[in-house]
Design a protein around this motif. Structure first.
Motif, short mmCIF file in Angstrom:
data_model
loop_
_atom_site.label_atom_id
_atom_site.label_comp_id
_atom_site.label_asym_id
_atom_site.label_seq_id
_atom_site.Cartn_x
_atom_site.Cartn_y
_atom_site.Cartn_z
N TYR A 118 0.86 -1.20 0.00
CA TYR A 118 0.00 0.00 0.00
C TYR A 118 0.89 1.24 0.00
N CYS A 119 1.81 1.27 -0.95
CA CYS A 119 2.94 2.21 -0.94
C CYS A 119 2.52 3.67 -0.87
N THR A 120 1.47 4.05 -1.62
CA THR A 120 1.10 5.46 -1.69
C THR A 120 0.74 6.02 -0.33
N VAL A 121 0.17 5.21 0.53
CA VAL A 121 -0.23 5.69 1.86
C VAL A 121 0.68 5.12 2.95
N CYS A 122 1.89 4.75 2.57
CA CYS A 122 2.86 4.20 3.52
C CYS A 122 3.90 5.26 3.86
N ASP A 123 4.22 5.42 5.12
CA ASP A 123 5.22 6.42 5.53
C ASP A 123 6.62 6.06 5.05
N ASN A 124 6.81 4.84 4.59
CA ASN A 124 8.13 4.42 4.12
C ASN A 124 8.27 4.56 2.60
N ASN A 125 7.32 5.22 1.96
CA ASN A 125 7.35 5.37 0.50
C ASN A 125 8.28 6.54 0.14
N ASN A 126 9.57 6.35 0.36
CA ASN A 126 10.52 7.45 0.20
C ASN A 126 11.61 7.14 -0.82
N GLY A 127 11.32 6.22 -1.73
CA GLY A 127 12.29 5.89 -2.75
C GLY A 127 13.35 4.91 -2.32
N ASN A 128 13.32 4.51 -1.04
CA ASN A 128 14.36 3.60 -0.53
C ASN A 128 13.78 2.33 0.06
N CYS A 129 12.55 2.01 -0.28
CA CYS A 129 11.94 0.77 0.21
C CYS A 129 12.33 -0.37 -0.73
N THR A 130 13.04 -1.34 -0.21
CA THR A 130 13.54 -2.43 -1.05
C THR A 130 12.41 -3.25 -1.65
N VAL A 131 11.35 -3.48 -0.89
CA VAL A 131 10.24 -4.28 -1.41
C VAL A 131 9.55 -3.55 -2.57
N HIS A 132 9.28 -2.26 -2.38
CA HIS A 132 8.69 -1.47 -3.46
C HIS A 132 9.58 -1.48 -4.70
N ASN A 133 10.87 -1.19 -4.49
CA ASN A 133 11.78 -1.08 -5.63
C ASN A 133 11.96 -2.41 -6.35
N THR A 134 11.93 -3.51 -5.61
CA THR A 134 12.07 -4.82 -6.24
C THR A 134 10.82 -5.18 -7.02
N THR A 135 9.66 -4.77 -6.51
CA THR A 135 8.42 -4.99 -7.26
C THR A 135 8.50 -4.31 -8.63
N ALA A 136 9.04 -3.10 -8.61
CA ALA A 136 9.18 -2.36 -9.88
C ALA A 136 10.29 -2.97 -10.75
N GLN A 137 11.40 -3.33 -10.13
CA GLN A 137 12.54 -3.86 -10.88
C GLN A 137 12.18 -5.15 -11.60
N LEU A 138 11.44 -6.03 -10.93
CA LEU A 138 11.06 -7.32 -11.52
C LEU A 138 9.79 -7.21 -12.36
N GLU A 259 -7.11 -6.41 -11.81
CA GLU A 259 -7.43 -5.97 -13.18
C GLU A 259 -6.34 -5.10 -13.77
N LEU A 260 -5.81 -4.14 -12.98
CA LEU A 260 -4.82 -3.20 -13.51
C LEU A 260 -3.39 -3.70 -13.41
N GLY A 261 -3.13 -4.50 -12.40
CA GLY A 261 -1.74 -4.89 -12.11
C GLY A 261 -1.05 -3.84 -11.25
N TYR A 262 0.14 -4.19 -10.79
CA TYR A 262 0.86 -3.29 -9.87
C TYR A 262 1.50 -2.09 -10.55
N GLY A 263 1.69 -2.17 -11.89
CA GLY A 263 2.39 -1.09 -12.59
C GLY A 263 1.78 0.27 -12.36
N PRO A 264 0.49 0.48 -12.69
CA PRO A 264 -0.13 1.79 -12.47
C PRO A 264 -0.16 2.20 -11.00
N ILE A 265 -0.33 1.20 -10.12
CA ILE A 265 -0.34 1.50 -8.69
C ILE A 265 1.01 2.02 -8.24
N LEU A 266 2.07 1.40 -8.71
CA LEU A 266 3.41 1.85 -8.34
C LEU A 266 3.71 3.23 -8.92
N GLN A 267 3.20 3.49 -10.13
CA GLN A 267 3.41 4.82 -10.72
C GLN A 267 2.81 5.90 -9.83
#
Length: 1005
Positions: A118-138, A259-267
């Motif tokens: 739930y990255c958009t409403v997470c206090d750790n959504n600061n560009g340095n979250c490994t789980v978020h970044n790996t979701t995007a990387q993969l 339906e949308l996938g994680y891509g738009p959510i991560l954007q």
């Protein structure tokens, strides 16, 4: 380390350093030839190429953990974990093959089963979250393993951070950091549980466990499972919303994901993350507490501290202690002084800066005119920067015309400096913290290192646990380092010189001294050896209470050790013979050849963040900056020409002598900054009486301290977070700090205040930035010749002496000792018993010192809510045997009385002390412990003999609650283990190694 500089001096680290001590080799990565190093972990070699390899659990400061399996690669056709595989020459590696990619995705999909995105409403959504970044990387769009919540509540029981088991991916980074980096050994994962989670002391709640709130676990957590409470509801644009609204947004995200996938959510989350950067400032600074010299980035939003983020500090890397990680909130406390104050009757009134400074300058001038410049004294601060200390001594010498200038090293470290001046020539640590970590044997004397210098202590604990380093601790109290030691010896108070000399004599008598080293590098051996004749084993056992067997065992350990470092602190220096005992330590090191090599040397552990620098930059009555003597005509002329004045030629008064001179009617005015001298100096009643007698007393501080009560003028200064400059740590490391906040209210940095006073007294200073001050000092003091702000930019550091080309000396004495002939000197020994000892009336020996969570009296830490919550009160530690004999229980109120004063406090019964020895921490929101200590001092340096204080106690008829709240870490029971112990995870019935369905257990770790 390859780096690029960003704003506020922040350096962005790229990839970890190559292990240059290993032989290089060639390997093939994805069809391209690459240089690697035999024996390094493959993941490091891949990272250096710039390839993006997923790696959730790997952290280059922790080493391989091997829990996440996301770094799977093919090596010579076989799937392996890159973090657990060591490089061999000629290996062929595929990171992007179909087989490796499938394994990486499978492993990460399992991780998402433990973590709700739930990255958009997470206090750790600061560009340095490994789980978020790996979701995007993969490029993950959907997950096969559905998220499953765990049956545990969020743990909010620690004052500083929280743990959310539902977001925990069980990577084990926090466990590895706690077990093998911090070595507090609190965290573990019980892999055999149906629903594993991180455990504190094998249980579930943080509060009341052995957790010392060092913050290592929070720093290395790759997601939001462990987070600073100061971040919660503050970091994001939406995260302050009510929980019900946030939960609704999270549910919405999960509904549209199929339906949308994680891509738009991560954007969307990345857009929100970028927005945060507009209002979040990241500034590099240096810790303001102890002398270890931890540096880190501090994240702020307006004047709110979001978090402290250590990463690449030269002394600490990813490490912090509770004060460095969570102890910065004092800067915004409502008690901050924000306006000058002038005494009016029994109180103070607010004044303008012009009125206050004009008054100070006029009264200083009047006293000088009436009584001469030596009627004035100047006391500098170990809390202030090198540049501010330089200006204070320049004000005293060049503007007023006196050498009456000193700093608080007089209270703690001057004897250690004196011992090193006598024997090896430099008054500082022989090497770096890294030398201590690689030594074969560490001998700690009179230092509660784990609480007074916690990050440095982690390096010793780590080397002892993982690398077989031997540890000997000599201390009258059984603190953590004593309990960890291979040998703990507890000599009678004030007798360390005796057993040190006896052991040195034993080494020489057994023919085990390093005679080749001595003949080449050390003078005065015969004279010194003769002085050791009285220190037989029989005499030593009688004086110290140590057995022959213990003395011989320690001596044999030292003889057998390939290298040795000695660490010591106030348990040595704060005695009447502190200088002599420090000298005995250096003598032992010389006799055993433990100088001039990595892993050897003398390490007096400096207590304050800049106590080393305050002395280095000339705030001592006999020395200019760089320890050049004021009596040296050639040196003095250099300063006279630069400053355009005639300078005083004789040694001035030190702190102790100034107080005596006030009582004697010779000193009429004192200007003091950054020092609560009433609380810090011994025999506080005597010191306070002197302050009351002054014609002018100017105190400059950030809070209205106990010392301010005696002042005529109080000037509001700025703490380190509100200014720029440099500090020098215990390892002689000079580091820059950058302004995090603008000064609060009308407060000002100390260097600006000193300059304004100097100019009102006729000086024509025009320093526009601390860099100007450093430039001037570097042109005058050879020790700092090559020190420039450019060479200290960001995380760059220099360890003095620094040659004009910028070459520094992390390890001293590699070519010679600091004497004209290049040789060290043995110094003959003579033991004189302590000045004050127990008798029939004052029958208990009072020891005193720091607590981990507080700093000295607590002027800063009592203004940090979480610290005050954990340890709100002072107490008196009493041994079980003494408690039984006197009918005392924990919580009992007692009056503690010495020959000099009395304090009422509660008792804490503990086996950390023994017999008729009691211990009182320095922290107090009320009366300082130094109401009890006397006026005896070290015979050479006048450092107070704080550790020679006989007392008596009167048991009062009241008993309260335990003075330590149940949340305090001292109740905890650590659960030591070998890191994460991932092999236990691999044995679970539901574990399969990704990629082929088979378990391939690797045990390279």
């Amino acid at each position: 380390m390859s780096t690029v500089e960003a704003s506020s001096g922040h350096l962005i680290s790229s990839l970890p350093d190559a292990p240059m001590h290993l032989p290089s080799c060639e390997i093939v990565i994805d069809g391209t030839q690459a240089t690697a190093f035999v024996g390094e972990y493959l993941v490091d070699a891949i990272n250096r190429t710039g390839k993006e390899l997923s790696q959730v659990c790997y952290h280059h400061r922790l080493g391989p953990i091997q829990t996440c399996d996301t770094c799977m690669v093919e090596v010579d056709g076989k799937l392996v974990r890159a973090c657990g595989t060591k490089v061999a020459a000629g290996m062929t590696v595929a990171t992007e093959s179909a087989k490796a990619s499938a394994a990486q995705h499978e492993a990460f999909d399992r991780i998402l089963g433990n973590h709700l995105l739930y990255c958009t409403v997470c206090d750790n959504n600061n560009g340095n979250c490994t789980v978020h970044n790996t979701t995007a990387q993969l490029k993950v769009e959907h997950q096969q393993h559905p998220y499953k919540p765990k049956p545990y509540e969020v743990d909010m029981s620690n004052p500083f951070y929280r743990y959310d088991p539902d977001q925990c991916i069980l990577c084990g980074r926090c466990v590895e950091a706690c077990q093998n980096m911090q070595v507090n050994e609190t965290l573990s994962i019980r892999w055999e549980d149906e629903h594993p989670r991180v455990l504190w002391d094998g249980g579930e709640q943080i509060g009341g466990s052995s957790c010392v709130s060092c913050g290592h676990c929070v720093t290395v957590c790759p997601c939001n499972a462990l987070m600073e409470k100061s971040m919660l509801g503050e970091a994001g644009y939406f995260t302050h919303w009510p929980k019900q609204a946030l939960n609704g947004m999270i549910d919405l995200v999960k509904d549209i994901e199929p339906e949308l996938g994680y891509g738009p959510i991560l954007q969307l989350s990345e857009t929100e993350s970028a927005m945060r950067k507009v209002r979040t400032k990241i500034t590099k600074t240096v810790c303001t507490y102890c002398g270890v010299g931890c540096s880190y980035d501090i994240w702020t939003k307006d004047r709110h501290i979001l978090k402290v983020e250590p990463s690449e500090g030269a002394a600490n890397n990813i490490s912090t202690c509770v004060k460095g990680k969570f102890g910065g909130d004092f800067v915004n406390h409502p008690d901050r002084l924000q306006t000058p104050l002038i005494r009016e009757g029994d109180g103070f009134r607010e004044a303008s800066w012009d009125e206050a400074l004009d008054l100070v300058a006029r009264r200083l001038g009047e006293i000088k005119a009436a009584h001469g410049p030596d009627a004035l004294g100047f006391i500098s601060s170990s809390k202030c920067t090198n540049e501010e200390n330089y200006l204070m001594q320049k004000l005293a010498r060049a503007v007023v015309g006196t050498n009456n200038v000193d700093n608080c090293s007089r209270y703690c470290q001057s004897p250690a400096t004196q011992g090193l001046f006598r024997t090896v020539g430099y008054g500082g640590d022989s090497g770096s913290i890294s030398d201590i970590a690689q030594s074969g044997l560490v001998l700690i004397i009179g230092s509660n290192t784990a609480e007074s210098h916690p990050v440095l202590a982690t390096r010793v604990k780590r080397a002892h646990k993982l690398n077989g380093q031997r540890l000997i601790v000599a201390d009258i109290r059984e603190h953590e380092m004593a309990r960890r030691a291979d040998i703990h010896l507890s000599p009678r108070p004030g007798t360390d010189l005796v057993w040190l000399s006896a052991i040195t004599k034993y080494v020489i008598d057994q023919g085990k001294a390093k005679t080749d080293f001595i003949e080449q590098w050390v003078n005065k051996f015969d004279e010194y050896k003769k002085s050791l004749e009285p220190f037989t084993l029989e005499y030593t056992a009688q004086v110290t209470g140590l057995s022959h067997e213990t003395l011989i065992r320690v001596a044999e350990e030292i003889i057998a050790a390939p290298s040795m470092c000695v660490l010591w602190a106030m348990g040595v220096t704060q005695h009447c013979g502190g200088s002599d005992t420090s000298t005995a330590i250096s003598n032992l090191l010389l006799a055993t050849g433990n100088y001039m090599r990595p892993g050897t040397g003398a390490y007096p552990l400096r207590g304050h963040n800049n106590v080393q620098g305050a002395s280095d930059f000339g705030c001592m009555p006999a020395y200019f900056p760089g320890y050049e003597k004021v009596a040296d005509e050639e040196v003095r002329k250099r300063y006279e020409q630069a400053w355009g004045v005639n300078l005083p030629t004789t040694k001035g008064l030190d702190n102790h002598e100034m107080v005596d001179a006030v009582h004697g009617g010779k000193v009429k005015g004192i200007y003091l900054f950054g020092e609560d001298m009433y609380s810090a100096d011994s025999n506080a009643n005597y010191v306070g009486a002197a302050f009351s007698m002054l014609d002018l007393f100017v105190v400059q501080d950030i809070f209205f301290s106990e010392t301010c009560r005696f002042a005529d003028v109080v000037l509001p200064a700025s703490p380190s977070l509100e200014k720029e400059g440099t500090f020098t740590s215990t390892e002689r490391r000079i580091q820059r700090l950058y302004e995090v906040f603008e000064p609060l209210g009308e407060s000002k940095p100390d260097w600006k205040i000193v300059q304004e006073i100097a100019n009102r007294l006729g000086a024509k200073w025009n320093y526009t930035h601390p860099a100007d001050v450093m430039h001037e000092s570097a042109t005058l003091a050879p020790m700092f010749a090559g020190v420039t702000y450019d060479r200290l930019a960001g995380y760059k550091t220099l360890q003095w002496p620094v040659a004009i080309d910028g070459t520094d000396q992390p390890l001293l004495y590699t070519e010679k000792f600091n004497f004209p002939d290049g040789k060290a000197n043995f110094y003959p020994m003579d033991w004189i018993p302590p000045c004050d000892v127990v008798d029939s009336e004052f029958d208990l020996h009072l020891n005193n010192g720091r607590l981990l969570e507080h700093f000295h009296e607590g002027n800063m830490t009592y203004r940090v809510a979480g610290v005050r919550e954990e340890t709100p009160n002072r107490f008196l530690e009493v041994s079980p045997e003494l408690a039984e004999a006197r009918g005392i229980a924990t919580g009992q109120w007692v009056d503690v009385t010495s020959r000099h004063g009395e304090i009422r406090t509660q008792v804490l019964v503990t086996d950390r002390v023994n017999g008729n020895q009691v211990y009182m921490p320095l922290n107090s929101p009320e009366k300082p412990v130094n109401l009890l200590t006397g006026s005896f001092t070290d015979r050479t340096t006048h450092t107070p003999a704080y550790k020679e204080t006989p007392v008596k106690i009167k048991v009062l008829p009241w008993r309260g609650e335990n003075p330590l709240p149940r949340i305090n870490f001292r109740y905890g029971k650590p659960t030591p283990q070998h890191g994460v112990e991932v092999e236990r995870k691999w044995k679970r019935a539901d574990y399969r190694m990704p990629g082929n369905g088979l378990v391939q257990i690797q045990t390279n770790k």
